[in-house]
Scaffold this motif. Structure first.
Motif, PDB file in Angstrom:
ATOM      1  N   ASN A  41       0.829  -1.205   0.000  1.00  0.00           N
ATOM      2  CA  ASN A  41       0.000   0.000   0.000  1.00  0.00           C
ATOM      3  C   ASN A  41       0.864   1.255   0.000  1.00  0.00           C
ATOM      4  OD1 ASN A  41      -2.674  -1.315   2.133  1.00  0.00           O
ATOM      5  ND2 ASN A  41      -2.234  -1.644  -0.002  1.00  0.00           N
ATOM      6  N   TRP A 144      -8.055  -8.897  -4.443  1.00  0.00           N
ATOM      7  CA  TRP A 144      -7.420  -9.311  -3.198  1.00  0.00           C
ATOM      8  C   TRP A 144      -6.832 -10.719  -3.330  1.00  0.00           C
ATOM      9  CZ3 TRP A 144      -6.012  -6.704   0.977  1.00  0.00           C
ATOM     10  CH2 TRP A 144      -5.724  -7.387   2.158  1.00  0.00           C
ATOM     11  N   LEU A 224     -10.448   0.380  -3.235  1.00  0.00           N
ATOM     12  CA  LEU A 224      -9.631   1.332  -2.479  1.00  0.00           C
ATOM     13  C   LEU A 224      -9.217   0.753  -1.135  1.00  0.00           C
ATOM     14  CD1 LEU A 224     -11.478   4.667  -3.309  1.00  0.00           C
ATOM     15  CD2 LEU A 224      -9.263   3.889  -4.169  1.00  0.00           C
ATOM     16  N   ASN A 225     -10.045  -0.089  -0.554  1.00  0.00           N
ATOM     17  CA  ASN A 225      -9.649  -0.781   0.678  1.00  0.00           C
ATOM     18  C   ASN A 225      -8.470  -1.710   0.415  1.00  0.00           C
ATOM     19  OD1 ASN A 225     -11.250   0.024   2.972  1.00  0.00           O
ATOM     20  ND2 ASN A 225     -13.013  -0.848   1.941  1.00  0.00           N
ATOM     21  N   HIS A 226      -8.493  -2.393  -0.727  1.00  0.00           N
ATOM     22  CA  HIS A 226      -7.370  -3.261  -1.092  1.00  0.00           C
ATOM     23  C   HIS A 226      -6.090  -2.447  -1.249  1.00  0.00           C
ATOM     24  CE1 HIS A 226     -10.313  -6.331  -3.160  1.00  0.00           C
ATOM     25  NE2 HIS A 226     -10.497  -6.221  -1.872  1.00  0.00           N
ATOM     26  N   TYR A 228      -5.292   0.846  -0.475  1.00  0.00           N
ATOM     27  CA  TYR A 228      -4.813   1.869   0.460  1.00  0.00           C
ATOM     28  C   TYR A 228      -4.934   1.478   1.930  1.00  0.00           C
ATOM     29  CZ  TYR A 228      -4.240   5.191  -3.334  1.00  0.00           C
ATOM     30  OH  TYR A 228      -3.803   5.827  -4.455  1.00  0.00           O
ATOM     31  N   ALA A 229      -5.786   0.532   2.257  1.00  0.00           N
ATOM     32  CA  ALA A 229      -5.990   0.181   3.660  1.00  0.00           C
ATOM     33  C   ALA A 229      -5.541  -1.229   3.994  1.00  0.00           C
ATOM     34  CB  ALA A 229      -7.471   0.350   4.036  1.00  0.00           C
ATOM     35  N   GLN A 231      -6.937  -3.959   3.384  1.00  0.00           N
ATOM     36  CA  GLN A 231      -8.088  -4.691   3.894  1.00  0.00           C
ATOM     37  C   GLN A 231      -8.791  -5.391   2.736  1.00  0.00           C
ATOM     38  OE1 GLN A 231     -10.707  -2.150   6.122  1.00  0.00           O
ATOM     39  NE2 GLN A 231      -9.112  -1.461   7.522  1.00  0.00           N
ATOM     40  N   THR A 244     -12.915   3.042   4.738  1.00  0.00           N
ATOM     41  CA  THR A 244     -11.559   3.307   5.232  1.00  0.00           C
ATOM     42  C   THR A 244     -10.590   3.637   4.100  1.00  0.00           C
ATOM     43  OG1 THR A 244     -11.934   1.782   7.085  1.00  0.00           O
ATOM     44  CG2 THR A 244      -9.646   2.425   6.615  1.00  0.00           C
ATOM     45  N   GLY A 245     -10.560   2.785   3.097  1.00  0.00           N
ATOM     46  CA  GLY A 245      -9.656   3.006   1.969  1.00  0.00           C
ATOM     47  C   GLY A 245      -9.969   4.287   1.219  1.00  0.00           C
ATOM     48  N   PHE A 249      -7.351   7.228   0.574  1.00  0.00           N
ATOM     49  CA  PHE A 249      -7.118   7.648  -0.804  1.00  0.00           C
ATOM     50  C   PHE A 249      -7.369   9.151  -0.975  1.00  0.00           C
ATOM     51  CE2 PHE A 249      -9.364   8.587  -4.836  1.00  0.00           C
ATOM     52  CZ  PHE A 249      -8.293   8.483  -5.706  1.00  0.00           C
TER      53      PHE A 249
END
Length: 281
Positions: A41, A144, A224-226, A228-229, A231, A244-245, A249
């Motif tokens: 990330n 993911w 975006l979770n993948h 940047y977070a 997750q 969260t992501g 972002f």
């Protein structure tokens, strides 16, 4: 018209059989990692941040007619380049360092198996994924766990083809290149470097545009979770409502915009003076 034609094409019996045989991705080798570690990330953000500044400074260098500031290194008083060229080359160095670290971690962690094709099935699956994209019937994939094949080929080109090309041609046009090495200059003319360097930058611009569009269009919050977070889940529908992501972002985007705006002689000159002298001519 393209969408209608593609939808008709994929409805033809032999094409339906093709899509059933090649759904858009193939199984990764045994032991391939699942998910994105936190370092990936961070590397992703740094790569985007530096690449945007490289594009900005590269365009300035290409179209700047009368530089308003110049930089001279301490170790070579006879060399003088525009402040825009200094900024472009400095960001290039940071981007290369980040890239070397990224590739090293890819192979150490096994993440390379996700972006380096390991089967000839990547090509028919890539064609299948492209047809699905063009028909607006998005490929069912979960980044993911596994990229679809057109993603894998594109990421492979970015990391192992376009990036080395940008570096090799950039070095040839920079002050690092030995000007007195006549035989080397004949083997690698600067005209070749110039002919490849700018189209490579255009490729990166197009890649960013298409990449961001598809990230948003194919499940923005999940993607975006993948990215940047760090997750994700083996369930492709998980985290579809997790923000969260997105917020990470958004913060990174604000930082990139701020850096774009701030990259001006008034702010660049004090940094450049740490490594040499800055003058108005």
């Amino acid at each position: 018209m393209v969408v209608l034609f593609t939808r008709w094409l994929v409805s033809v019996p032999f094409m339906r059989d093709f899509l059933a045989t090649y759904p858009g991705e193939y199984e990764l080798p045994e032991g391939a990692p699942i998910g994105f570690p936190a370092w990936l990330n961070w590397q992703h953000f740094l790569n985007v941040f530096l690449l945007v500044l490289i594009i900005r400074s590269g365009l300035e260098v290409r179209f700047q007619k009368r530089p308003n500031a110049f930089w001279t290194p301490r170790w070579n008083k006879e060399r003088k380049i525009s402040l825009a060229v200094w900024f472009h080359q400095s960001i290039d160095v940071l981007w290369l360092v980040n890239g070397v670290i990224f590739v090293f971690l890819l192979f150490v962690s096994g993440q390379w198996m996700r972006i380096v094709p390991t089967s000839w099935e990547v090509f028919p699956n890539a064609l299948s994924a492209v047809l699905q994209y063009l028909s607006l019937d998005w490929p069912i994939e979960n980044g993911w766990v596994n990229y679809n094949s057109i993603q894998q080929l594109t990421y492979f080109l970015v990391v192992f083809v376009a990036s080395p090309l940008a570096a090799a041609t950039g070095v040839r046009m920079s002050g690092i290149w030995p000007t007195n090495a006549q035989r080397l200059n004949v083997l690698y003319p600067i005209e070749w470097a110039r002919a490849v360097h700018f189209p490579t930058m255009v490729f990166f611009v197009l890649f960013i545009a298409v990449h961001v569009t598809l990230v948003i269009a194919t499940g923005a919050l999940r993607n975006l979770n993948h990215m940047y977070a760090a997750q994700g889940s083996t369930d492709p529908l998980a985290l579809a409502e997790n923000w969260t992501g997105f917020w990470i972002f958004s913060a990174s985007l604000l930082l990139i915009v701020a850096a774009w705006v701030a990259a001006r002689p008034l702010l660049l000159a004090p940094i450049a003076r740490l490594f040499g002298s800055v003058s108005s001519r």
